[in-house]
Design a protein around this motif. Sequence first.
Motif: not given
Length: 643
Positions: A128, A132, A135, A164, A187, A191, A195
């Motif tokens: 992950r 991030l 992105g 994030l 991007w 995201w 959320y």
Amino acid sequence: MIRLQNLSIHRGAQRLLEQANLTLHNGWKVGIVGANGVGKSSLFKLLLGELHADAGDLEMPSGITIAHMAQEVAETSRTAIDYILDGDQRLRRIQQQLAVAEEEHQASRIAELHAELESADGYRAESRGHQLLAGLGFAPSDAARRVGEFSGGWRIRLNLARALMSRSDLLLLDEPTNHLDLDAIMWLEQWLRSYPGTLLLISHDRDFLDNVMGHIVHMSAEQLTLYKGNYSAFEHIRAERLSQQQLSYEKQQERVAQIEQFVRRFRAKATKAKQAQSRLKELERMEQIAPAHVDSPFSFSFECSSKLSFPLLSMHKADLGYPDKIILRQVSLNLAPGERIGLLGPNGAGKSTLIKTLVGLISQQSGERQQGEHLKIGYFAQHQLEALDMHASAMLHLQRLSPDASEQELRNFLGSFGFIGDDALDAIGRFSGGEKARLALALIAWQKPNLLLLDEPTNHLDLEVRHALTLALQSFEGALILVSHDRHLLRNTVDQFMLVADGEVTEFKGDLDDYHKWLSQRAKAQQPSAQRDTQPSENRSLNAVERKELKRIQAEQRARLRPLKQKVQQLEKQMESISARLRELESALSDPTLYDSSNKDKLKLLLADQAEQTRQSEQVEIQWLEQLEALEELEQTLTEAES
């Protein structure tokens, strides 16, 4: 729920909020808007506990976890990926406890912590983190770089990624798009839309607010006003209120006349391109929302030089970059008055290189270049703000350009850019970034260029200044090349797009929605090669450090097998139990006497139980499939690594 009741915030003699009230519900995505200096960042500090109210109450849920994007990065020797993962405090706590348990050989505790790590999605944490980074525009190799090696803007991106990564109930983001390019902004929108918590976001990017927010809080006149809907909805409602005032209405009509003049010119210029149709729709919408800005203090324009050349500037088959590194090859461009070009392309592809070469800051490496006799360039870039004389006033900056101009003429001109009274005479060293950007734009406008080259002009500008800049560029009669992450500005000021990518500059036949699709397709096409780049070559043997690291990773993966297998077995037993219960219910429901009126309540209970068991069965089956897939992937990875 977050509630402010009769709340007041004072900063010295300045009142930011006075007896303000606001209620925000869980899961809302809220944009905080208002002019610079009204107290948006102070509101965030209040929520973070860094600032206390002078009066009134702030109510927040107990135990709420807040994540926010810091504006500075403390000195650290940690790598980028470790710095981001530190944002997940639960992950780091479990990992620390696991390290202690392994050192003390506590087998049962190790198993418990692996199960907890699994429930915290800890095995995917590093993946992950890399997602991030990708992105937000980082290269795969950046993950291993030390934080201190990055420039200020990229460190802010790391702070955003860290926020994030955090597990939060409330996410506070203050101008997250300022240091992002268009690709990263698109991007980030995706995201944030997914959320699950409550999001409060300060931004001057209207498209970003439109695409993410469900509510808008307007800070003005020491009050907080909540509007349902995105920024356009807020703007429309506010416009209706303002248009009721006669003076506001008259000023609105002047703005609408400017837009209509642009539309007439635009229709005559381009009617077939997809971008043209998109622009016309946007301009139609602007006619409705323009009154929302009638109280803006900004009303500047870019007058074009009376002398023009045809073309103003051209280059043919030009290589751009540096002697030891060509960035763009065989570039051909012909700029005539009226040309309006927006540059699109990935970060680092060469957009700024193209602009700097056109300005003359970078020498053209090969090819032809012709400048018109009357070419007069107006150039804006962020580094120009640093070149301003911090000890001089805005007035003095203009006087140096035109010593013979009268003071009243200069005052009137600076007033259109919001520099009124003493603001025009004070040294600019105390100015905010937005005020310095306004001054840089004013200096360009004063010189009446016929070619505008603007590289991210909206950084630090609030919504009112961006609106005024949009109108000014619409009325500009010279040529324009614009690099911007503000899609609203691009949509309303350029007629065509050029794509800067893969060492080339080509015409982009499409609009910004098409560019978003192009980015997605490009990312998918590049993903396999990027993954290969992270793997060691099969044609060489691993060194001692790599072998040690590989063994450590394999040991971690083997340790993950046991809790995964236990989870799969547990879910299988749960599925069997639910299936048995469903069979019992089906048998009971097959009894004809159950449907007599006397058994109505019993039937209702059995049907409700059946519906609940069916729902649970579907949920458990999904979990079982996910865990089984994870287990199979891990077993396959281990088999391949050990073979």
